[in-house]
Design a protein around this motif. Structure first.
Motif: not given
Length: 423
Positions: A396-419
């Motif tokens: 859960a903590r990792g997902a929250v961090g990844a969403r934050g990174e994704g909003r800043r455009g720095t990758g993480g779980e938010e871009v995983q589907g694109e990968e």
């Protein structure tokens, strides 16, 4: 109506899984095998589910999902028909294995199809509706098998389940719309959460993604954390559940005839937990999973302390079912979202739960054999679930961090589907 058709399929499959427990004495006598050998009709089924969920889903990865669901139910019908006609123990075991091959893939693929039938904000409730058939089967399975078996013989039970399977097959074929089972991906319509909200990844391109694309989804740390939490949550609950009959009779002092209605109380908790977990997961999925796992660990620990109290045992076995199954809808949608909607992830979640069941039962048996008593598996289960809670907290903590990174455009779980999509 499509969701009800899927729930009927889940009900039939759940009956097949649970009903055998009440029929083992009759089967072992009729087929002239030992109790230990008859027990393989249960454990052999579970092991086949664990392996078959991934193998069958991987094999059918490139096929449209509605025809696959219909074919899986045909396999289910064939397996139970084989069991009903079995002249020998070997044929009976083969029938159980054939029926088990459809179990994990049906729930894995069916959960994705169910999500496409509803708006995104109702995704977990759609999964819960499909799993409602399984929870009701848990309540009715053992008493249904015992009643039919006592009156007409154990073969009549499998004939009845075969008939239910035929009805479920027809219902899925007629009531599940073709577009929902064409492999449109969870992210397209029913995806909530990280990957589903984007509509990215393999799920957005379609559930019919090839095996290589589906396997790439398992590069996600979130997928593995969710699978691990699933295995530990199930392992703790079913490790304790496997020995509840002994806990009830040898610690709490219930009679052996009381066990049946106590298991119905447990099954009723599963039904309530499934509904509540689906609704909660649609509102706040990770919070619901954390609360459910915390509640399960606490229930198991308190149950261990109060196992000699009959009133407490009745309340706690109900709560065991509630908190134990409240995790199911959220875990399924979480792992498929993290994997970009690929069916293999949903089926892997079913496999993880069965692996957890086997490990939990083994651990519970160890402490009983070591002389710690029949309440000991409850404490072991609490410890296993507590570890699962920790894993879920990290996820859960990792997902929250990844969403934050994704909003800043720095990758993480938010871009995983694109990968996954572009790999």
């Amino acid at each position: 109506m499509g969701l009800l058709a899927l729930a009927l399929g889940g009900f039939g499959i759940g009956l097949t899984e649970f009903v055998i427990a009440g029929l083992l004495p009759q089967v072992s006598d009729d087929l002239n095998v030992s109790t230990a050998a008859a027990g393989w009709l249960i454990s052999g089924y579970a092991l086949t589910v664990a392996v078959g969920a991934i193998a069958v889903t991987a094999t059918t990865a490139a096929l449209p999902q509605k025809p696959v669901l219909v074919a899986l139910l045909a396999l289910f019908v064939a397996g139970n028909l084989l069991s009903a006609l079995a002249p020998t123990y070997g044929v009976m075991l083969l029938g159980r294995v054939v029926a088990a091959l459809c179990h994990g893939s049906f729930f894995g693929i069916g959960s994705l199809v169910a999500r496409r039938l509803v708006p995104p904000e109702r995704a977990s409730r759609a999964v819960a509706t499909m799993f409602a058939g399984l929870t009701v089967a848990n309540v009715l399975g053992v008493p249904f098998g015992a009643l039919v078996g006592e009156r007409w013989g154990w073969r009549a039970t499998f004939w009845a389940i075969t008939g239910i399977g035929v009805g479920a097959l027809a219902a899925v074929a007629v009531l599940v719309p073709g577009w929902a089972g064409a492999g449109g991906g969870a992210g397209v319509r029913g995806g909530g959460g990280e990957a589903g909200a984007r509509g990215g990844g393999a799920g957005a391109r379609g559930g019919r993604a090839d095996l290589r694309t589906q396997a790439r989804a398992f590069r996600s740390t979130q997928v593995w954390l969710t699978l691990t939490a699933t295995a530990l949550g199930y392992g703790g609950m079913f490790g304790a559940f496997s020995y509840l009959a002994y806990t009830f009779t040898r610690v709490a002092g219930f009679s052996s005839t009381d066990v049946a209605w106590l298991l119905v109380v447990y099954g009723s908790g599963l039904v309530v937990g499934n509904i509540a977990g689906g609704r909660g997961a649609d509102h706040n999925r990770d919070a619901t999973l954390l609360v459910s796992l915390a509640g399960l660990a606490t229930t198991l620990a308190v149950f261990g302390v109060l196992a000699d109290s009959r009133p407490a045992s009745v309340v706690l076995v109900f709560l065991l079912g509630v908190f134990g199954f409240a995790t199911v809808p959220g875990m399924i949608t979480r792992v498929t979202d993290a994997a970009g909607g690929v069916p293999l992830a949903a089926s892997a979640n079913v496999s993880a739960s069965n692996v957890g069941n086997a490990v939990g039962a083994w651990a519970g048996g160890l402490v009983i054999s070591a002389g710690f008593g029949y309440a000991a598996p409850l404490f072991v289960g609490a410890g296993i679930v507590a570890v699962g809670l920790g894993v879920m907290g990290v996820a859960a903590r990792g997902a929250v961090g990844a969403r934050g990174e994704g909003r800043r455009g720095t990758g993480g779980e938010e871009v995983q589907g694109e990968e996954v999509q572009g790999a």
